[in-house]
Motif scaffolding. Sequence first.
Motif, short mmCIF file in Angstrom:
data_model
loop_
_atom_site.label_atom_id
_atom_site.label_comp_id
_atom_site.label_asym_id
_atom_site.label_seq_id
_atom_site.Cartn_x
_atom_site.Cartn_y
_atom_site.Cartn_z
N SER A 7 -4.57 -4.43 -1.96
CA SER A 7 -3.25 -4.88 -2.43
C SER A 7 -3.14 -4.62 -3.92
O SER A 7 -4.15 -4.37 -4.59
N VAL B 31 0.19 3.41 5.40
CA VAL B 31 0.64 2.28 6.22
C VAL B 31 2.10 2.04 5.86
O VAL B 31 2.41 1.75 4.69
N GLY C 104 1.10 1.48 -5.43
CA GLY C 104 1.68 0.77 -4.28
C GLY C 104 3.18 1.01 -4.16
O GLY C 104 3.90 1.03 -5.16
N ILE C 105 3.63 1.17 -2.92
CA ILE C 105 5.07 1.33 -2.68
C ILE C 105 5.74 -0.03 -2.93
O ILE C 105 6.81 -0.11 -3.54
N THR C 106 5.09 -1.10 -2.51
CA THR C 106 5.63 -2.45 -2.73
C THR C 106 5.62 -2.78 -4.23
O THR C 106 6.54 -3.44 -4.73
N TYR C 107 4.59 -2.33 -4.93
CA TYR C 107 4.48 -2.49 -6.39
C TYR C 107 5.74 -1.95 -7.05
O TYR C 107 6.36 -2.60 -7.88
N THR D 227 0.74 -7.88 -3.70
CA THR D 227 1.75 -7.15 -2.95
C THR D 227 1.11 -6.05 -2.10
O THR D 227 0.12 -5.44 -2.49
N SER D 228 1.69 -5.86 -0.91
CA SER D 228 1.36 -4.69 -0.09
C SER D 228 2.42 -4.55 0.99
O SER D 228 3.23 -5.47 1.18
N SER D 229 2.37 -3.43 1.68
CA SER D 229 3.37 -3.15 2.71
C SER D 229 3.40 -4.22 3.81
O SER D 229 4.44 -4.47 4.39
N THR D 230 2.24 -4.80 4.12
CA THR D 230 2.22 -5.82 5.17
C THR D 230 2.27 -7.25 4.58
O THR D 230 2.82 -8.15 5.19
N GLY E 102 -6.21 -5.34 -6.00
CA GLY E 102 -6.99 -6.08 -5.02
C GLY E 102 -7.71 -5.08 -4.10
O GLY E 102 -7.48 -3.87 -4.19
N ARG F 28 -15.55 0.81 -7.35
CA ARG F 28 -15.13 1.98 -6.59
C ARG F 28 -15.18 3.25 -7.45
O ARG F 28 -15.49 3.20 -8.63
N LYS G 46 -5.11 7.62 -1.38
CA LYS G 46 -5.23 6.66 -0.27
C LYS G 46 -6.17 7.27 0.77
O LYS G 46 -5.74 7.82 1.79
N1 PDD Z 1 -3.18 -1.18 1.76
N2 PDD Z 1 -4.04 -1.11 -3.24
C1 PDD Z 1 -4.85 -0.86 -2.20
C2 PDD Z 1 -6.29 -0.58 -2.47
C3 PDD Z 1 -4.34 -0.86 -0.89
O1 PDD Z 1 -5.15 -0.58 0.14
C4 PDD Z 1 -2.96 -1.16 -0.69
C5 PDD Z 1 -2.33 -1.17 0.68
C6 PDD Z 1 -2.15 -1.42 -1.81
C7 PDD Z 1 -0.67 -1.70 -1.69
O2 PDD Z 1 0.07 -0.52 -1.41
P1 PDD Z 1 1.44 -0.57 -0.60
O3 PDD Z 1 2.34 -1.52 -1.31
O4 PDD Z 1 1.94 0.82 -0.64
O5 PDD Z 1 1.13 -1.05 0.80
C8 PDD Z 1 -2.72 -1.38 -3.08
C9 PDD Z 1 -2.68 -1.00 3.10
C10 PDD Z 1 -1.60 -1.92 3.50
C11 PDD Z 1 -3.87 -0.98 4.06
O6 PDD Z 1 -4.85 -0.35 3.70
O7 PDD Z 1 -3.78 -1.55 5.14
#
Ligand code: PDD
Length: 282
Positions: A180, A32, A202-205, A238-241, A177, A137, A144
């Motif tokens: 997230s 994402v 995570g990229i946002t991490y 934190t997450s991309s969205t 999370g 899990r 991913k």
């Molecule tokens: N999810 N951990 C998990 C389990 C996630 O699914 C996500 C992101 C992240 C954060 O990663 P990033 O910063 O790269 O978005 C951590 C995406 C947004 C989703 O599944 O919609």
Amino acid sequence: MIYLNGNFMPMEEARIPVLDRGFIFGDGVYEVIPVYSRHPFRLEEHLSRLQHSLDGIRLDNPHSAGEWEERIRRLVELNEPEDQSVYLQITRGVAKRDHAFPKGIEPTVFMMSNPLVTPSRETLEKGVATISTADNRWLRCDIKATSLLPNVLLRQMAVDAGAAETILLRDGFLTEGAASNIFAVKNGILLAPPKDNLMLPGITYDVVIELAQSIGLPCEVRQVSENELFSASELLLTSSTKEVTPITSLDGKPVGNGKPGPVFEKLHAAYQTFKHSVMRRA
Ligand code: PDD
């Protein structure tokens, strides 16, 4: 408009055979990618995590980085919003149902774009509620993968409890999370669980850790105990969205004073400034 196996088309016209292994086994990986003012954010990092996921499931990457970039940019052009969230997934392809890898088939490549919805002003001012539970899990959470049933069930637990996210603990330590990454603040220090097989890198991490360093915020990347999680003065998601979102309650109890704290305020401001500076340079 969506992208499917080399073609751009309206979503309604897209068809996937029922024997696609993504449908039958959840045998695929995804990304994402947030797009601000039509510029994909941290694209290189997303593509390199995609490669890591593909390696993890032993699937060849159907495209070079340049080919991905070209396709993603075209998809963004074909969709209206300035800010988008690009979802891409690759599955092992279509074959008679058999757990073992089929030979000689093409992967299915799908991309769609949705309007990017970042946290509202109200969310940033009030924070979000979370619950905690055991992380049940598998041991390759660094991949991913599209097989997200555990994450779906874990997130629904939060929704059923009137909360926004479920925070996961494995063997007494914070992992992440349901969708997230989670940071804790203790004694003014930002604590981040280490990137290993128990969480998605995570990229946002990564952006948040880089920003903490650049603004002189003390940060430790190390295991975060259950006790530290429950006694943290601040918690962040934190997450991309979701970008950087403050967590103001955990299991019905306030985090710190129940309001977004100073570390959140600093990181949120730094994230917004950084995001805009990257977009200006692009
Ligand atoms: N999810 N951990 C998990 C389990 C996630 O699914 C996500 C992101 C992240 C954060 O990663 P990033 O910063 O790269 O978005 C951590 C995406 C947004 C989703 O599944 O919609």
